[in-house]
Design a protein around this motif. Structure first.
Motif, mmCIF file in Angstrom:
data_model
loop_
_atom_site.group_PDB
_atom_site.id
_atom_site.type_symbol
_atom_site.label_atom_id
_atom_site.label_comp_id
_atom_site.label_asym_id
_atom_site.label_seq_id
_atom_site.Cartn_x
_atom_site.Cartn_y
_atom_site.Cartn_z
ATOM 1 N N LEU A 7 55.546 5.496 74.744
ATOM 2 C CA LEU A 7 54.452 5.617 73.773
ATOM 3 C C LEU A 7 53.803 4.255 73.604
ATOM 4 O O LEU A 7 54.486 3.249 73.491
ATOM 5 C CB LEU A 7 54.978 6.093 72.426
ATOM 6 C CG LEU A 7 55.412 7.543 72.364
ATOM 7 C CD1 LEU A 7 55.954 7.860 70.989
ATOM 8 C CD2 LEU A 7 54.256 8.459 72.659
ATOM 9 N N GLU A 40 54.097 13.841 72.687
ATOM 10 C CA GLU A 40 54.175 12.387 72.898
ATOM 11 C C GLU A 40 53.130 11.920 73.906
ATOM 12 O O GLU A 40 52.521 10.857 73.726
ATOM 13 C CB GLU A 40 55.580 11.991 73.337
ATOM 14 C CG GLU A 40 56.584 12.148 72.201
ATOM 15 C CD GLU A 40 57.953 11.583 72.521
ATOM 16 O OE1 GLU A 40 58.074 10.760 73.463
ATOM 17 O OE2 GLU A 40 58.907 11.950 71.818
ATOM 18 N N TYR A 43 49.700 11.778 72.065
ATOM 19 C CA TYR A 43 49.534 10.597 71.208
ATOM 20 C C TYR A 43 49.482 9.306 72.011
ATOM 21 O O TYR A 43 48.778 8.365 71.635
ATOM 22 C CB TYR A 43 50.609 10.538 70.119
ATOM 23 C CG TYR A 43 50.092 11.078 68.809
ATOM 24 C CD1 TYR A 43 49.273 10.302 67.987
ATOM 25 C CD2 TYR A 43 50.364 12.379 68.408
ATOM 26 C CE1 TYR A 43 48.766 10.797 66.802
ATOM 27 C CE2 TYR A 43 49.851 12.883 67.223
ATOM 28 C CZ TYR A 43 49.053 12.086 66.430
ATOM 29 O OH TYR A 43 48.534 12.578 65.251
ATOM 30 N N SER A 44 50.206 9.255 73.112
ATOM 31 C CA SER A 44 50.136 8.074 73.965
ATOM 32 C C SER A 44 48.712 7.885 74.492
ATOM 33 O O SER A 44 48.164 6.780 74.476
ATOM 34 C CB SER A 44 51.132 8.207 75.117
ATOM 35 O OG SER A 44 51.125 7.062 75.918
ATOM 36 N N ALA A 46 45.957 9.355 73.141
ATOM 37 C CA ALA A 46 45.042 9.235 71.999
ATOM 38 C C ALA A 46 45.048 7.822 71.428
ATOM 39 O O ALA A 46 44.079 7.408 70.788
ATOM 40 C CB ALA A 46 45.424 10.245 70.920
ATOM 41 N N GLY A 47 46.120 7.087 71.674
ATOM 42 C CA GLY A 47 46.224 5.723 71.170
ATOM 43 C C GLY A 47 45.087 4.820 71.612
ATOM 44 O O GLY A 47 44.685 3.921 70.884
ATOM 45 N N TYR A 59 49.403 1.532 64.654
ATOM 46 C CA TYR A 59 49.985 2.864 64.497
ATOM 47 C C TYR A 59 51.356 2.894 65.136
ATOM 48 O O TYR A 59 51.716 2.010 65.932
ATOM 49 C CB TYR A 59 49.093 3.947 65.121
ATOM 50 C CG TYR A 59 48.913 3.800 66.613
ATOM 51 C CD1 TYR A 59 49.775 4.444 67.501
ATOM 52 C CD2 TYR A 59 47.909 3.004 67.137
ATOM 53 C CE1 TYR A 59 49.618 4.296 68.867
ATOM 54 C CE2 TYR A 59 47.742 2.859 68.500
ATOM 55 C CZ TYR A 59 48.609 3.506 69.360
ATOM 56 O OH TYR A 59 48.452 3.349 70.716
ATOM 57 N N VAL A 61 54.501 6.106 66.318
ATOM 58 C CA VAL A 61 54.986 7.480 66.342
ATOM 59 C C VAL A 61 56.511 7.382 66.373
ATOM 60 O O VAL A 61 57.064 6.741 67.275
ATOM 61 C CB VAL A 61 54.479 8.249 67.585
ATOM 62 C CG1 VAL A 61 55.061 9.657 67.625
ATOM 63 C CG2 VAL A 61 52.951 8.290 67.598
ATOM 64 N N VAL A 73 53.859 10.230 62.306
ATOM 65 C CA VAL A 73 52.842 9.332 62.841
ATOM 66 C C VAL A 73 52.325 8.515 61.666
ATOM 67 O O VAL A 73 51.936 9.070 60.640
ATOM 68 C CB VAL A 73 51.688 10.113 63.504
ATOM 69 C CG1 VAL A 73 50.589 9.160 63.969
ATOM 70 C CG2 VAL A 73 52.212 10.965 64.649
ATOM 71 N N PHE A 96 39.954 11.206 70.372
ATOM 72 C CA PHE A 96 41.263 11.232 69.719
ATOM 73 C C PHE A 96 41.629 12.653 69.312
ATOM 74 O O PHE A 96 42.702 13.158 69.645
ATOM 75 C CB PHE A 96 41.245 10.312 68.486
ATOM 76 C CG PHE A 96 42.471 10.414 67.640
ATOM 77 C CD1 PHE A 96 43.613 9.703 67.963
ATOM 78 C CD2 PHE A 96 42.487 11.225 66.519
ATOM 79 C CE1 PHE A 96 44.763 9.804 67.180
ATOM 80 C CE2 PHE A 96 43.623 11.329 65.720
ATOM 81 C CZ PHE A 96 44.761 10.615 66.061
ATOM 82 N N VAL A 100 44.899 15.432 70.220
ATOM 83 C CA VAL A 100 45.950 15.814 69.259
ATOM 84 C C VAL A 100 45.708 17.182 68.613
ATOM 85 O O VAL A 100 46.603 17.721 67.962
ATOM 86 C CB VAL A 100 46.157 14.737 68.174
ATOM 87 C CG1 VAL A 100 46.539 13.403 68.817
ATOM 88 C CG2 VAL A 100 44.943 14.574 67.289
#
Length: 124
Positions: A7, A40, A43-44, A46-47, A59, A61, A73, A96, A100
């Protein structure tokens, strides 16, 4: 089943020391074991949109040990106003949210919290 990919979490940094009035968004999820890798990965990816935003200070997670279907999160925003009226109205939000969105129904809590002066972290 543990996820093997990394992540790209960005935890609070020195910029947050200067922004003492930042807002902390907490999002609690319940994710089924067969969806954890996808969660995961989402979000990785979307980071990158959070990292590109001038409103995001960092941020992370985290994944539950005792309750492995639980994720939290934590997103640090320059302010609640900047999050809601800056980031959510920016081009970064679209990318983003697209990543998600499949997990939106799995949210147990999504709220903002204010920073207090009560904090401590051991320096290495």
């Amino acid at each position: 089943m543990l996820c093997t990919h990394h992540l790209m979490a960005q935890t609070p940094n020195k910029n947050m020391k200067a922004a003492s009035n930042y807002s902390v968004e907490i999002i609690r999820y319940t994710i089924a074991p067969d969806q954890q890798d996808n969660f995961e990965k989402a979000y990785s990816e979307a980071g990158k949109f959070l990292q590109a935003s001038p409103y995001c200070l960092g941020y992370e997670v985290i994944h539950g040990e005792e309750e492995p279907s639980h994720y939290i999160v934590t997103i640090y925003w320059t302010s609640k106003e900047d999050h809601l009226n800056g980031f959510r109205k920016s081009s970064d939000f679209g990318g983003f949210f697209q990543l998600v969105r499949p997990f939106f129904a799995n949210i147990e809590e999504m709220k903002h919290y204010n920073h207090t002066a009560i904090t401590w972290k051991k320096e290495k």
